[in-house]
Motif scaffolding. Structure first.
Motif, PDB file in Angstrom:
ATOM      1  N   ARG A 113     -13.260  18.218   6.149  1.00  0.00           N
ATOM      2  CA  ARG A 113     -12.340  17.580   6.556  1.00  0.00           C
ATOM      3  C   ARG A 113     -11.194  18.490   7.202  1.00  0.00           C
ATOM      4  N   GLN A 114     -10.731  19.380   6.384  1.00  0.00           N
ATOM      5  CA  GLN A 114      -9.498  20.349   6.421  1.00  0.00           C
ATOM      6  C   GLN A 114     -10.124  21.303   7.436  1.00  0.00           C
ATOM      7  N   LEU A 115     -11.269  22.021   7.227  1.00  0.00           N
ATOM      8  CA  LEU A 115     -11.829  22.851   8.186  1.00  0.00           C
ATOM      9  C   LEU A 115     -11.884  22.089   9.550  1.00  0.00           C
ATOM     10  N   LEU A 116     -12.615  21.014   9.847  1.00  0.00           N
ATOM     11  CA  LEU A 116     -12.792  20.573  11.136  1.00  0.00           C
ATOM     12  C   LEU A 116     -11.469  19.902  11.632  1.00  0.00           C
ATOM     13  N   ASP A 117     -10.667  19.785  11.005  1.00  0.00           N
ATOM     14  CA  ASP A 117      -9.274  19.318  11.371  1.00  0.00           C
ATOM     15  C   ASP A 117      -8.683  20.543  12.289  1.00  0.00           C
ATOM     16  N   HIS A 118      -8.888  21.761  11.556  1.00  0.00           N
ATOM     17  CA  HIS A 118      -8.034  22.893  11.910  1.00  0.00           C
ATOM     18  C   HIS A 118      -8.883  23.378  13.368  1.00  0.00           C
ATOM     19  N   HIS A 119     -10.275  23.014  13.381  1.00  0.00           N
ATOM     20  CA  HIS A 119     -11.055  23.270  14.654  1.00  0.00           C
ATOM     21  C   HIS A 119     -10.415  22.403  15.839  1.00  0.00           C
ATOM     22  N   ALA A 120     -10.370  21.358  15.473  1.00  0.00           N
ATOM     23  CA  ALA A 120      -9.961  20.444  16.276  1.00  0.00           C
ATOM     24  C   ALA A 120      -8.644  20.774  17.008  1.00  0.00           C
ATOM     25  N   ALA A 125      -5.985  22.920  21.727  1.00  0.00           N
ATOM     26  CA  ALA A 125      -5.182  23.998  22.717  1.00  0.00           C
ATOM     27  C   ALA A 125      -5.996  24.466  23.640  1.00  0.00           C
ATOM     28  N   HIS A 126      -7.429  24.434  23.597  1.00  0.00           N
ATOM     29  CA  HIS A 126      -8.208  25.141  24.668  1.00  0.00           C
ATOM     30  C   HIS A 126      -9.392  24.170  24.994  1.00  0.00           C
ATOM     31  N   PRO A 127      -9.116  23.194  25.582  1.00  0.00           N
ATOM     32  CA  PRO A 127     -10.117  22.028  25.785  1.00  0.00           C
ATOM     33  C   PRO A 127     -11.211  22.662  26.447  1.00  0.00           C
ATOM     34  N   GLU A 128     -11.131  23.498  27.505  1.00  0.00           N
ATOM     35  CA  GLU A 128     -12.286  24.072  28.241  1.00  0.00           C
ATOM     36  C   GLU A 128     -12.849  25.278  27.712  1.00  0.00           C
ATOM     37  N   GLY A 129     -12.330  25.633  26.459  1.00  0.00           N
ATOM     38  CA  GLY A 129     -12.890  27.023  26.022  1.00  0.00           C
ATOM     39  C   GLY A 129     -14.217  26.959  25.132  1.00  0.00           C
ATOM     40  N   ALA A 130     -14.583  28.044  24.619  1.00  0.00           N
ATOM     41  CA  ALA A 130     -15.654  28.083  23.618  1.00  0.00           C
ATOM     42  C   ALA A 130     -14.985  27.811  22.066  1.00  0.00           C
ATOM     43  N   TYR A 131     -16.176  27.429  21.162  1.00  0.00           N
ATOM     44  CA  TYR A 131     -15.774  27.024  19.959  1.00  0.00           C
ATOM     45  C   TYR A 131     -15.907  28.549  18.994  1.00  0.00           C
ATOM     46  N   LEU A 132     -14.808  28.993  19.283  1.00  0.00           N
ATOM     47  CA  LEU A 132     -14.688  30.489  18.440  1.00  0.00           C
ATOM     48  C   LEU A 132     -13.965  30.326  17.121  1.00  0.00           C
ATOM     49  N   GLN A 133     -14.587  30.587  16.045  1.00  0.00           N
ATOM     50  CA  GLN A 133     -13.689  30.583  14.679  1.00  0.00           C
ATOM     51  C   GLN A 133     -13.422  32.114  14.300  1.00  0.00           C
ATOM     52  N   ARG A 178     -18.226  23.964  26.049  1.00  0.00           N
ATOM     53  CA  ARG A 178     -19.058  24.096  24.716  1.00  0.00           C
ATOM     54  C   ARG A 178     -18.371  23.860  23.357  1.00  0.00           C
ATOM     55  N   GLY A 179     -17.001  24.333  23.435  1.00  0.00           N
ATOM     56  CA  GLY A 179     -16.218  24.057  22.087  1.00  0.00           C
ATOM     57  C   GLY A 179     -16.216  22.656  22.071  1.00  0.00           C
ATOM     58  N   ALA A 180     -15.694  21.655  22.540  1.00  0.00           N
ATOM     59  CA  ALA A 180     -15.807  20.347  22.218  1.00  0.00           C
ATOM     60  C   ALA A 180     -17.142  19.747  21.820  1.00  0.00           C
ATOM     61  N   ASP A 181     -17.975  20.164  22.632  1.00  0.00           N
ATOM     62  CA  ASP A 181     -19.368  19.539  22.041  1.00  0.00           C
ATOM     63  C   ASP A 181     -19.751  20.339  20.714  1.00  0.00           C
ATOM     64  N   ALA A 182     -19.600  21.484  20.755  1.00  0.00           N
ATOM     65  CA  ALA A 182     -19.945  22.167  19.432  1.00  0.00           C
ATOM     66  C   ALA A 182     -19.182  21.565  18.221  1.00  0.00           C
ATOM     67  N   LEU A 183     -17.993  21.032  18.388  1.00  0.00           N
ATOM     68  CA  LEU A 183     -17.073  20.549  17.394  1.00  0.00           C
ATOM     69  C   LEU A 183     -17.778  19.041  17.039  1.00  0.00           C
ATOM     70  N   ALA A 184     -18.205  18.336  17.931  1.00  0.00           N
ATOM     71  CA  ALA A 184     -18.684  16.975  17.952  1.00  0.00           C
ATOM     72  C   ALA A 184     -20.043  17.093  16.884  1.00  0.00           C
ATOM     73  N   GLU A 185     -20.746  18.175  17.185  1.00  0.00           N
ATOM     74  CA  GLU A 185     -22.040  18.500  16.671  1.00  0.00           C
ATOM     75  C   GLU A 185     -21.826  18.862  15.032  1.00  0.00           C
ATOM     76  N   ASN A 211     -29.002  24.248  20.848  1.00  0.00           N
ATOM     77  CA  ASN A 211     -27.873  24.093  21.895  1.00  0.00           C
ATOM     78  C   ASN A 211     -26.758  25.132  22.189  1.00  0.00           C
ATOM     79  N   SER A 212     -26.628  26.029  21.090  1.00  0.00           N
ATOM     80  CA  SER A 212     -25.746  26.970  21.125  1.00  0.00           C
ATOM     81  C   SER A 212     -26.525  28.141  21.906  1.00  0.00           C
ATOM     82  N   TRP A 213     -27.865  28.197  21.637  1.00  0.00           N
ATOM     83  CA  TRP A 213     -28.635  29.220  22.288  1.00  0.00           C
ATOM     84  C   TRP A 213     -28.788  29.023  23.751  1.00  0.00           C
ATOM     85  N   THR A 214     -28.977  27.565  24.142  1.00  0.00           N
ATOM     86  CA  THR A 214     -29.183  27.356  25.514  1.00  0.00           C
ATOM     87  C   THR A 214     -27.944  27.574  26.175  1.00  0.00           C
ATOM     88  N   ALA A 215     -26.754  27.416  25.744  1.00  0.00           N
ATOM     89  CA  ALA A 215     -25.672  27.747  26.171  1.00  0.00           C
ATOM     90  C   ALA A 215     -25.505  29.489  26.596  1.00  0.00           C
TER      91      ALA A 215
END
Length: 231
Positions: A113-120, A125-133, A178-185, A211-215
């Motif tokens: 929960r802590q991890l995913l809240d941080h990612h959310a 902050a960057h809704p159109e961006g990629a899911y970069l950790q 892809r960021g929002a999609d990856a977070l949901a996954e 899905n990550s590879w396809t993107a």
């Protein structure tokens, strides 16, 4: 005295490897960049021995390529190598997710929960961006590898596979949405692990990696088309 010297040299080479790894994975040293021993020795004010050892460590992790009689360069990961990398990643991470579901259960809920809240927050902050950790201790995939309880899976993923994935991740910056999609996954995978459903967790993880590879593959194709149109 010689033992102390040997230990000191090992620490120096590890420090150099860590600095060069950061430079490579943040994009400061781009794929194909030459890594001359003399230039690096001057930069870090050390002898060429620790530099050579550091480059060897990075070559073992797959992000540097050493060519005999030519020297070292930041590795350029070709499409075929990238595809093979993601195939291995899918297999290992699916197994890690299944094992995590068996080992972790609901005790993992606060950590996820802590991890995913941080990612959310990052995605908001960057809704159109990629899911970069930005750091391994917050990386969803590293957490699952740790929870798997399998030291071989953890070592192979963190020491060999993830550095190569990170080298490829830079290419995800232009994968719109892809960021929002990856977070949901990730949310669904975490839920399956918490519920102890290893079969579903493994299936969802394998689908997530696919899905990550396809993107990424779509972007690689677009990049190649852009290069061709400019020549």
């Amino acid at each position: 005295m010689s033992t102390i010297t040997t230990e000191s040299r090992a620490l120096v080479s590890e420090r150099l490897a860590a600095q060069l790894r950061d430079d490579i994975l943040c994009g400061a040293l781009e794929p194909g960049s030459r890594l001359g021993e003399m230039a690096l020795a001057e930069r870090f004010a050390v002898s060429r021995g620790p530099v050579r050892a550091a480059l060897g460590q990075l070559a073992d992790s797959g992000i540097v390529q050493i060519v005999p009689n030519s020297g070292a360069r930041v590795r350029v990961i070709e499409r075929s190598d990238a595809r093979a990398l993601y195939q291995v990643r899918a297999a290992l991470e699916a197994e890690a997710a299944m094992l995590a579901a068996s080992n972790a259960g609901r005790n993992a809920a606060p950590r996820f929960r802590q991890l995913l809240d941080h990612h959310a927050e990052q995605i908001a902050a960057h809704p159109e961006g990629a899911y970069l950790q930005v750091s391994s201790d917050r990386d969803f995939h590293v957490v699952i590898a740790e929870l798997s309880g399998n030291p071989l899976i953890l070592r192979y993923l963190t020491h060999e596979l993830y550095p190569q994935v990170s080298l490829l991740r830079v290419k995800h910056r232009n994968v719109t949405g892809r960021g929002a999609d990856a977070l949901a996954e990730h949310e669904r995978i975490a839920a399956a692990i918490i519920e102890g459903d290893g079969e579903v967790a493994g299936l969802l993880m394998r689908r997530h990696i696919r899905n990550s590879w396809t993107a990424l593959e779509t972007q690689l194709s677009q990049t190649e088309q852009d290069i061709e149109s400019q020549t």
